[in-house]
Design an enzyme around this catalytic site. Structure first.
Site: not given
Length: 266
Positions: A8-10, A42-43, A191, A214, A217
């Site tokens: 994931d990113l953020d 990621t979203g 994901k 985190d 999702n």
């Protein structure tokens, strides 16, 4: 040990100011040179992520919109699954009367928003939104619909989560990416399922994947991967959903890169 790294990113890979820090970039480049595959999961919208991929400087698959889109290293779409038109129309009809709710839509190459939000233009370097009319929302090519509030009131978004699930739970996957961002994808989109598809295309299984996240999702991905790591700053709901998963540090300390370096770098 693990051939595919998905993150994931953020709140996970990126620093709190949403950047790829130098140590993280160096670590992922070293792993790439050792033959490991990295996947953005990621979203975020694929155009947004493509800019980050360019900064990282390695070929990487992109799982975006929480799995509704998958792009390969050549930026070709290898998977897409849209929200059903009747679900979009119904959800917009339900939510458009809430004056505190900002309604976002990712449609193909566009990010659409129901009203102006200048703060978002600062958040994204080269990709921003266009306005759409809630009385005539787009119904085709929509990867996801998501909702935010300026006051970040999680409980009020949970109330909407419950309403949307009650009406469309059999046709949609509803999940929080952060406590203040409620997202709606087509049923079956996650994901985790996108990661499984990418792994198979590369000749691997989910057991060959290590993943980091985190948000709610990320739960499918973290539970389906061979090893799923939960960030220490994750919401309590994430930790409760994955009680057996190892918890690591936070994005401010580049915990993902440190973990990968200690585990996989030769």
């Amino acid at each position: 040990m693990y051939q595919i790294i998905a993150s994931d990113l953020d709140g996970t890979l990126l620093t709190p100011d949403h950047k790829i820090a130098p140590f993280t970039k160096d670590t992922l480049n070293q792993l790439h040179r050792q033959g490991k595959d990295f996947i953005f999961a990621t979203g975020r919208h694929h155009i947004d992520v493509a800019g980050l991929r360019e900064q990282l400087g390695i070929p990487a698959y992109m799982i975006t919109s929480n799995g509704a889109r998958v792009h390969n290293c050549k930026n070709e779409v290898i998977f897409k699954q849209d929200v059903q038109p009747e679900v979009i129309a119904g959800i917009i009809a339900m939510t458009k009367h809430d004056p505190e709710l900002k309604i976002h839509i990712y449609r193909n190459d566009d990010w659409l928003l129901n009203e102006e939000d200048p703060t978002l233009r600062d958040f994204h370097d080269s990709f921003s939104y266009q306005l759409f009319d809630v009385e005539n929302p787009p119904l085709e090519g929509v990867a996801k619909v998501f909702f935010t509030r300026d006051d970040r009131d999680h409980d009020k978004l949970v109330a909407w989560e419950n309403e949307i699930n009650a009406e469309f739970g059999d046709k949609a996957n509803v999940a929080f990416s952060t406590p203040w961002c409620l997202e709606v994808m087509d049923a079956g989109v996650s994901k985790g399922h996108a990661l499984e598809a990418v792994a198979k295309e590369k000749g691997y299984a989910l057991t060959d994947c290590i993943a980091f996240g985190d948000g709610m999702n990320d739960v499918e991905m973290l539970s389906m991967a061979g090893k799923g790591l939960v960030m220490g700053t994750s919401h309590t709901k994430v930790k409760a959903a994955l009680p057996e998963n190892e918890v690591i540090g936070d994005c401010n300390d580049e915990a993902v890169a440190h973990y990968l370096g200690n585990l996989l770098l030769k």
